[in-house]
Design an enzyme around this catalytic site. Sequence first.
Site, PDB file in Angstrom:
ATOM      1  N   HIS A   1       0.849  -1.189   0.000  1.00 47.17           N
ATOM      2  CA  HIS A   1       0.000   0.000   0.000  1.00 47.17           C
ATOM      3  C   HIS A   1       0.888   1.244   0.000  1.00 47.17           C
ATOM      4  O   HIS A   1       2.064   1.187   0.404  1.00 47.17           O
ATOM      5  CB  HIS A   1      -0.902   0.021   1.227  1.00 47.17           C
TER       6      HIS A   1
ATOM      7  N   GLU B   1       1.010   3.846   1.892  1.00 52.05           N
ATOM      8  CA  GLU B   1       1.563   4.214   3.194  1.00 52.05           C
ATOM      9  C   GLU B   1       2.762   3.351   3.553  1.00 52.05           C
ATOM     10  O   GLU B   1       3.777   3.855   4.051  1.00 52.05           O
ATOM     11  CB  GLU B   1       0.504   4.057   4.303  1.00 52.05           C
TER      12      GLU B   1
ATOM     13  N   CYS C   1      -6.021   1.919   6.026  1.00 49.24           N
ATOM     14  CA  CYS C   1      -6.671   0.672   6.434  1.00 49.24           C
ATOM     15  C   CYS C   1      -6.025   0.199   7.749  1.00 49.24           C
ATOM     16  O   CYS C   1      -5.072   0.811   8.246  1.00 49.24           O
ATOM     17  CB  CYS C   1      -6.510  -0.387   5.339  1.00 49.24           C
TER      18      CYS C   1
ATOM     19  N   CYS D   1      -2.226  -0.567   7.435  1.00 54.37           N
ATOM     20  CA  CYS D   1      -1.407   0.646   7.359  1.00 54.37           C
ATOM     21  C   CYS D   1      -1.419   1.406   8.686  1.00 54.37           C
ATOM     22  O   CYS D   1      -0.393   1.937   9.103  1.00 54.37           O
ATOM     23  CB  CYS D   1      -1.881   1.527   6.213  1.00 54.37           C
TER      24      CYS D   1
END
Length: 171
Positions: A72, A74, A102, A105
Amino acid sequence: MRNWPDTLPATLTASADNAATEDERWMRHALAWAARAAAAGEVPVGAVVVRAGEVLGEGANAPIRLADPTAHAEVQALRAAAAKAGNYRLPGATLYVTLEPCAMCAGAILHARVARVVYGTRDPKTGSAGSVIDLFAETRLNHHAQIEGGVLQAECAAQISAFFAARRAAS
């Protein structure tokens, strides 16, 4: 490892908008990374880690390209920031991300000891800064980050909506 387009949009020039707040400035930087993700066929989410006005790390969603469910935006930005800082902890840093983090993360952000998270638009399906759950407010955890949502919300939401509208139209 990165195969992103070589140029970032002009919105990242230092004089792009002198009236913009620092949060808006860095969110525009994250939006540019999100555009790179979209150009690569990934969900357009971008992130940048900043400390004392310096970019420590940046990244875009890449789970498809890297065949990695943890890739992801992040996490990509945190990995780059930790490598640059020479430490997995990033005290005093702010993470700017175009979409509410999420749970995965949020956990990485908390473990990195990021001081502040600024996100663009809420994620009603997996958001972990208040939309579905709020891991950042969980008192049983030993670190807490300050959260600010809604920075350039319309632009962040439009970028994601346009991506999924194009995918629906193509299928």
